[in-house]
Design an enzyme around this catalytic site. Structure first.
Site, PDB file in Angstrom:
ATOM      1  CB  ILE A   7      -8.887 -17.192 -19.578  1.00 34.89           C
ATOM      2  CG1 ILE A   7      -9.658 -16.857 -18.300  1.00 34.89           C
ATOM      3  CG2 ILE A   7      -9.534 -16.518 -20.790  1.00 34.89           C
ATOM      4  CD1 ILE A   7      -9.739 -15.361 -17.995  1.00 34.89           C
ATOM      5  N   GLY A   9      -6.572 -18.350 -24.782  1.00 34.61           N
ATOM      6  CA  GLY A   9      -6.462 -17.166 -25.634  1.00 34.61           C
ATOM      7  C   GLY A   9      -6.537 -15.879 -24.826  1.00 34.61           C
ATOM      8  CB  SER A  12      -4.965 -10.478 -27.975  1.00 30.58           C
ATOM      9  OG  SER A  12      -5.797 -11.310 -28.740  1.00 30.58           O
ATOM     10  N   GLY A  13      -7.444  -9.287 -26.825  1.00 29.23           N
ATOM     11  CA  GLY A  13      -8.893  -9.129 -26.974  1.00 29.23           C
ATOM     12  C   GLY A  13      -9.717  -9.452 -25.743  1.00 29.23           C
ATOM     13  CE1 TYR A 190     -14.841 -16.856 -34.827  1.00 29.68           C
ATOM     14  CE2 TYR A 190     -16.826 -15.921 -35.806  1.00 29.68           C
ATOM     15  CZ  TYR A 190     -15.944 -16.015 -34.748  1.00 29.68           C
ATOM     16  OH  TYR A 190     -16.172 -15.277 -33.597  1.00 29.68           O
TER      17      TYR A 190
HETATM   18  P1  NDP Z   1      -8.593 -12.142 -30.551  1.00 26.08           P
HETATM   19  O1  NDP Z   1      -8.064 -12.544 -31.893  1.00 26.08           O
HETATM   20  O2  NDP Z   1      -8.180 -10.830 -29.983  1.00 26.08           O
HETATM   21  O3  NDP Z   1      -8.244 -13.265 -29.499  1.00 26.08           O
HETATM   22  C1  NDP Z   1      -8.202 -14.606 -29.830  1.00 26.08           C
HETATM   23  C2  NDP Z   1      -7.241 -15.319 -28.922  1.00 26.08           C
HETATM   24  O4  NDP Z   1      -7.211 -16.701 -29.306  1.00 26.08           O
HETATM   25  C3  NDP Z   1      -5.810 -14.798 -29.022  1.00 26.08           C
HETATM   26  O5  NDP Z   1      -5.310 -14.707 -27.712  1.00 26.08           O
HETATM   27  C4  NDP Z   1      -5.105 -15.873 -29.801  1.00 26.08           C
HETATM   28  O6  NDP Z   1      -3.743 -16.024 -29.477  1.00 26.08           O
HETATM   29  C5  NDP Z   1      -5.867 -17.103 -29.328  1.00 26.08           C
HETATM   30  N1  NDP Z   1      -5.638 -18.256 -30.189  1.00 26.08           N
HETATM   31  C6  NDP Z   1      -5.830 -18.354 -31.532  1.00 26.08           C
HETATM   32  N2  NDP Z   1      -5.417 -19.567 -31.966  1.00 26.08           N
HETATM   33  C7  NDP Z   1      -4.974 -20.251 -30.881  1.00 26.08           C
HETATM   34  C8  NDP Z   1      -4.418 -21.532 -30.692  1.00 26.08           C
HETATM   35  N3  NDP Z   1      -4.209 -22.380 -31.697  1.00 26.08           N
HETATM   36  N4  NDP Z   1      -4.069 -21.898 -29.442  1.00 26.08           N
HETATM   37  C9  NDP Z   1      -4.227 -21.057 -28.404  1.00 26.08           C
HETATM   38  N5  NDP Z   1      -4.738 -19.818 -28.523  1.00 26.08           N
HETATM   39  C10 NDP Z   1      -5.100 -19.426 -29.754  1.00 26.08           C
HETATM   40  O7  NDP Z   1     -10.173 -12.227 -30.713  1.00 26.08           O
HETATM   41  P2  NDP Z   1     -11.385 -11.921 -29.685  1.00 26.08           P
HETATM   42  O8  NDP Z   1     -10.880 -11.507 -28.382  1.00 26.08           O
HETATM   43  O9  NDP Z   1     -12.336 -11.063 -30.414  1.00 26.08           O
HETATM   44  O10 NDP Z   1     -12.050 -13.360 -29.597  1.00 26.08           O
HETATM   45  C11 NDP Z   1     -12.242 -14.038 -28.374  1.00 26.08           C
HETATM   46  C12 NDP Z   1     -13.531 -14.832 -28.423  1.00 26.08           C
HETATM   47  O11 NDP Z   1     -14.628 -13.934 -28.567  1.00 26.08           O
HETATM   48  C13 NDP Z   1     -13.639 -15.817 -29.573  1.00 26.08           C
HETATM   49  O12 NDP Z   1     -14.196 -17.015 -29.088  1.00 26.08           O
HETATM   50  C14 NDP Z   1     -14.589 -15.142 -30.536  1.00 26.08           C
HETATM   51  O13 NDP Z   1     -15.287 -16.086 -31.311  1.00 26.08           O
HETATM   52  C15 NDP Z   1     -15.491 -14.439 -29.562  1.00 26.08           C
HETATM   53  N6  NDP Z   1     -16.280 -13.352 -30.098  1.00 26.08           N
HETATM   54  C16 NDP Z   1     -15.688 -12.192 -30.568  1.00 26.08           C
HETATM   55  C17 NDP Z   1     -16.475 -11.182 -31.073  1.00 26.08           C
HETATM   56  C18 NDP Z   1     -15.881  -9.923 -31.589  1.00 26.08           C
HETATM   57  O14 NDP Z   1     -16.650  -9.074 -32.051  1.00 26.08           O
HETATM   58  N7  NDP Z   1     -14.582  -9.719 -31.541  1.00 26.08           N
HETATM   59  C19 NDP Z   1     -17.930 -11.293 -31.093  1.00 26.08           C
HETATM   60  C20 NDP Z   1     -18.439 -12.536 -30.576  1.00 26.08           C
HETATM   61  C21 NDP Z   1     -17.631 -13.498 -30.094  1.00 26.08           C
HETATM   62  P3  NDP Z   1      -2.592 -15.038 -30.060  1.00 26.08           P
HETATM   63  O15 NDP Z   1      -2.650 -13.825 -29.189  1.00 26.08           O
HETATM   64  O16 NDP Z   1      -1.352 -15.837 -29.874  1.00 26.08           O
HETATM   65  O17 NDP Z   1      -2.916 -14.774 -31.486  1.00 26.08           O
END
Ligand code: NDP
Length: 315
Positions: A7, A9, A12-13, A190
């Protein structure tokens, strides 16, 4: 044996919630592919994941070298790959100027689409070799890239245009930093990247599903208004967005619930259909959703695929 899932990222989230759900099921070993090792370790501990259920490996999707390095490290680890989840994303809704990946691509499309494109292409063989009952490649999509929805019609709307910016390498020098060649807009970049994610999933399906048996899927997990994705938004937005989604649009979903949804797409034996974009209704039952015209345009999917291959050095 346990399933083995990568997985991206997962620090977080949604990624973390999914990692937790899969680890707790006792059926999966989760490879957390993260750019910040320490943050990932703390995150795993904070949600109570047991050590034997996960491995953290470094991956910075904003660097093609790092993607290649990650793939080498993973292959050397000797673990099988049964499911790959492309989840990580950056969102820069308030940025006035574009920022760039190590390779000079605008950051949102460079990370969310091009980094994942190279990663999944390089790991396809490992997925093919898996003897797991159902092997899957999942790319997280979003409603915001789908202009056939209300949320997808909030301006600026996703639009890849004739792909002239992508063709030029999104470097903002001799070409635009935006796929359609327009002026930089972080929110749109985005959304465009999410359209690329959904097009890529379908192109994978067309090219590889029949021969490999791999299930290719995307999903919209719901609006997870509390994640770090909105970290760069203005404070007032971050304050009001969760209650707005909870009480007005009623699209709000908790991180835990969203994690269960994505975990379902990873492991539910009934979700093996390929080429599908999953969504959930109010009772949290999954259904096959329709993509917008642009996000299901097969000709555009082929072009995005071919240009992306050149940009990441696959042809
Ligand atoms: P978060 O910001 O909580 O999580 C994003 C993750 O991506 C983090 O773990 C972050 O790492 C990682 N990340 C960012 N840049 C990089 C990089 N260069 N290399 C490796 N990892 C990276 O957001 P969400 O959990 O909300 O997003 C997760 C997915 O869900 C995304 O694809 C988003 O488009 C999708 N999504 C989210 C929605 C929402 O309402 N939140 C709705 C629909 C889709 P780090 O912890 O180091 O910052």
């Amino acid at each position: 044996r346990k399933g083995s899932v990568i997985i991206t990222g997962a620090s977080s989230g949604l990624g973390l919630a999914t990692a937790k759900a899969l680890a707790e099921s006792g059926k999966w070993h989760v490879i957390m592919a993260c750019r910040d090792f320490l943050k990932a370790e703390r995150a795993a501990k904070s949600v109570g994941m047991a050590k034997e259920n996960y491995t953290i490996m470094h991956l910075d999707l904003a660097s093609l070298d790092s993607v290649r390095q990650f793939v080498d490290n993973f292959k050397r680890s000797g673990r099988p790959l049964d499911v790959l989840v492309c989840n990580a994303a950056v969102y820069q809704p308030t940025a006035r100027e574009p920022s760039y990946t190590a390779d000079g691509f605008e950051l949102s499309v460079g990370t969310n689409h091009l980094g994942h494109f190279l990663l999944s292409r390089l790991l396809l063989d490992d997925l093919k070799q898996s003897d797991y009952p159902s092997k899957r490649l999942i790319i997280v999509g979003s409603i915001t890239g789908n202009t056939n929805t209300l949320a997808g019609n909030v301006p600026p709307k996703a639009n890849l245009g004739d792909l002239r910016g992508l063709q030029g390498g999104l470097n903002g020098l001799n070409t635009s930093s935006m796929i359609d060649g327009a002026d930089f807009d972080g929110a749109k970049a985005y959304k465009d990247s999410k359209v690329c994610n959904m097009l890529t999933m379908q192109e994978f399906h067309r090219r590889y599903h029949e021969d490999t048996g791999i299930t290719f899927a995307s999903l919209y997990p719901g609006c997870i208004a509390t994640t770090g994705l909105f970290r760069e938004h203005i404070p007032l937005f971050r304050l009001l967005f969760p209650p707005f989604q909870k009480f007005i649009t009623k699209g709000f979903v908790s991180e835990e619930e969203a994690g269960k949804r994505l975990a379902q797409v990873v492991s539910d034996p009934s979700l093996t259909k390929s080429g599908v974009y999953w969504s959930w209704n109010k009772d949290s039952a999954s259904f096959e959703n329709q993509l917008s015209e642009e996000a299901s345009d097969a000709e555009k999917a082929r072009k995005v695929w071919e240009i992306s291959e050149k940009l990441v050095g696959l042809r």
